[in-house]
Motif scaffolding. Sequence first.
Motif, PDB file in Angstrom:
ATOM      1  N   UNK A 120       2.043   6.288  -4.910  1.00 31.73           N
ATOM      2  CA  UNK A 120       2.487   7.322  -5.838  1.00 31.73           C
ATOM      3  C   UNK A 120       3.645   8.107  -5.219  1.00 31.73           C
ATOM      4  N   UNK A 121       4.568   8.529  -6.077  1.00 27.88           N
ATOM      5  CA  UNK A 121       5.693   9.327  -5.595  1.00 27.88           C
ATOM      6  C   UNK A 121       6.193  10.230  -6.725  1.00 27.88           C
ATOM      7  N   UNK A 122       6.767  11.343  -6.342  1.00 32.48           N
ATOM      8  CA  UNK A 122       7.331  12.257  -7.334  1.00 32.48           C
ATOM      9  C   UNK A 122       6.318  12.901  -8.248  1.00 32.48           C
ATOM     10  N   UNK A 123       5.042  12.871  -7.882  1.00 29.36           N
ATOM     11  CA  UNK A 123       4.019  13.537  -8.669  1.00 29.36           C
ATOM     12  C   UNK A 123       3.469  12.710  -9.815  1.00 29.36           C
ATOM     13  N   UNK A 124       4.347  12.109 -10.640  1.00 32.26           N
ATOM     14  CA  UNK A 124       3.886  11.395 -11.822  1.00 32.26           C
ATOM     15  C   UNK A 124       4.292   9.925 -11.842  1.00 32.26           C
ATOM     16  N   UNK A 125       4.784   9.412 -10.720  1.00 30.95           N
ATOM     17  CA  UNK A 125       5.272   8.044 -10.674  1.00 30.95           C
ATOM     18  C   UNK A 125       4.461   7.196  -9.702  1.00 30.95           C
ATOM     19  N   UNK A 126       4.448   5.895  -9.953  1.00 29.40           N
ATOM     20  CA  UNK A 126       3.753   4.973  -9.063  1.00 29.40           C
ATOM     21  C   UNK A 126       4.524   3.662  -8.986  1.00 29.40           C
ATOM     22  N   UNK A 127       4.808   3.226  -7.770  1.00 29.87           N
ATOM     23  CA  UNK A 127       5.371   1.892  -7.551  1.00 29.87           C
ATOM     24  C   UNK A 127       4.222   0.953  -7.230  1.00 29.87           C
ATOM     25  N   UNK A 128       4.271  -0.268  -7.792  1.00 28.45           N
ATOM     26  CA  UNK A 128       3.176  -1.203  -7.560  1.00 28.45           C
ATOM     27  C   UNK A 128       3.705  -2.623  -7.428  1.00 28.45           C
ATOM     28  N   UNK A 129       2.963  -3.431  -6.681  1.00 28.28           N
ATOM     29  CA  UNK A 129       3.322  -4.833  -6.482  1.00 28.28           C
ATOM     30  C   UNK A 129       2.049  -5.644  -6.322  1.00 28.28           C
ATOM     31  N   UNK A 130       2.115  -6.911  -6.720  1.00 27.94           N
ATOM     32  CA  UNK A 130       0.931  -7.768  -6.654  1.00 27.94           C
ATOM     33  C   UNK A 130       1.343  -9.219  -6.445  1.00 27.94           C
ATOM     34  N   UNK A 131       0.534  -9.940  -5.662  1.00 26.43           N
ATOM     35  CA  UNK A 131       0.820 -11.344  -5.355  1.00 26.43           C
ATOM     36  C   UNK A 131      -0.500 -12.094  -5.307  1.00 26.43           C
ATOM     37  N   UNK A 132      -0.622 -13.139  -6.127  1.00 26.98           N
ATOM     38  CA  UNK A 132      -1.837 -13.954  -6.162  1.00 26.98           C
ATOM     39  C   UNK A 132      -1.437 -15.422  -6.101  1.00 26.98           C
ATOM     40  N   UNK A 133      -2.055 -16.158  -5.196  1.00 24.87           N
ATOM     41  CA  UNK A 133      -1.801 -17.586  -5.090  1.00 24.87           C
ATOM     42  C   UNK A 133      -3.103 -18.352  -5.250  1.00 24.87           C
ATOM     43  N   UNK A 134      -3.056 -19.484  -5.944  1.00 23.80           N
ATOM     44  CA  UNK A 134      -4.249 -20.306  -6.157  1.00 23.80           C
ATOM     45  C   UNK A 134      -3.911 -21.769  -5.872  1.00 23.80           C
ATOM     46  N   UNK A 135      -4.945 -22.534  -5.496  1.00 21.37           N
ATOM     47  CA  UNK A 135      -4.777 -23.966  -5.271  1.00 21.37           C
ATOM     48  C   UNK A 135      -6.093 -24.664  -5.571  1.00 21.37           C
ATOM     49  N   UNK A 136      -6.039 -25.758  -6.356  1.00 19.09           N
ATOM     50  CA  UNK A 136      -7.259 -26.500  -6.639  1.00 19.09           C
ATOM     51  C   UNK A 136      -7.368 -27.689  -5.691  1.00 19.09           C
TER      52      UNK A 136
END
Length: 326
Positions: A255-271
Amino acid sequence: MKKKLIALAVTGALMTPMLAQAAPTVYGKVHLSYGNVEDGTAGGNDNWQLRSHASRVGVKGDRDLGNGLSAIYKFEWQVDYEQGTDAGFDRRNMYAGLKGGWGEVRFGRHDTPLKMAQGKFDQFGDTDADLKNAGDEDGENRLDNVLAYLGKSGNIKYAIALIPGEGDGTTAGDGPADSISASIAYESGPLYVALAQDSYDDTGAVAGSENSITRVVGTYKMGNMQLGLLYQTGVEGVSPSTDEEDWLGLSFSTKFGGKNKFKAQYITTEDNQASAVESTLMAIGVDHKFDKKTSGYLMYSNLDEEQGGATITDDTFLGAGLVLKF
């Protein structure tokens, strides 16, 4: 006159809890996005779209039965403004049950404990980068015919759901629990850790099979930051063993600036097929909270799937969204 006012006040005080108990709560969420949607595979689409993402409306409530026991209910529908199947409505969680100091029992259509175990790991729920879009064996299920128990002891929460197939023993199973989902979670301060498993008994679709999917997830908060880790392995439903998938997911927000949020996500799959399918779902975004019930976001996501070195899926989204709750 004073006596009448006093009598009216007393009557109002007595009636208020009765009215509050009888009146259900109507709630909902509108989630719309506008952006560029691209399928990068041969012959794929590349256009701009205005879409609804699991917008919903519901009603819920409870009734005091005395002695610390309450009857509870919740009926929720997903609403598609584009008027798709079912005239734009689709069923979400719909259940009734009982609640007391010992926990809750719910009957109806419900998220599985394995699905609920994700906690706050998924930073991009109900978008193109939602956890459920990462692989085929996703575990993100909401099922009919669920008998669920949810309990808590101190910092530990636990849940179990029994799902009968309600079939003839040939196509859908006829036992009291042809599928079982269970989870246990520990939450204290900034730490959340959960272990969950879905088990699927053989119902005739695949001879001799009894498959399961296991999920381990954790999140940890450090000031304005949150880190998340998810590992998952197994087969969802009665499927050939070659459908088994391994997942590894990482999420981050600050969270930054009180009302803001930076977010990131990484998902890897293998069968584990002879010609393995490998997929990667990644996303970055920024949220802005206007108030407690209104927020907006900008995001980019990409889902890439390859088999034998050849790309079979390459989907991207770049755009903005608005979420309003009521």
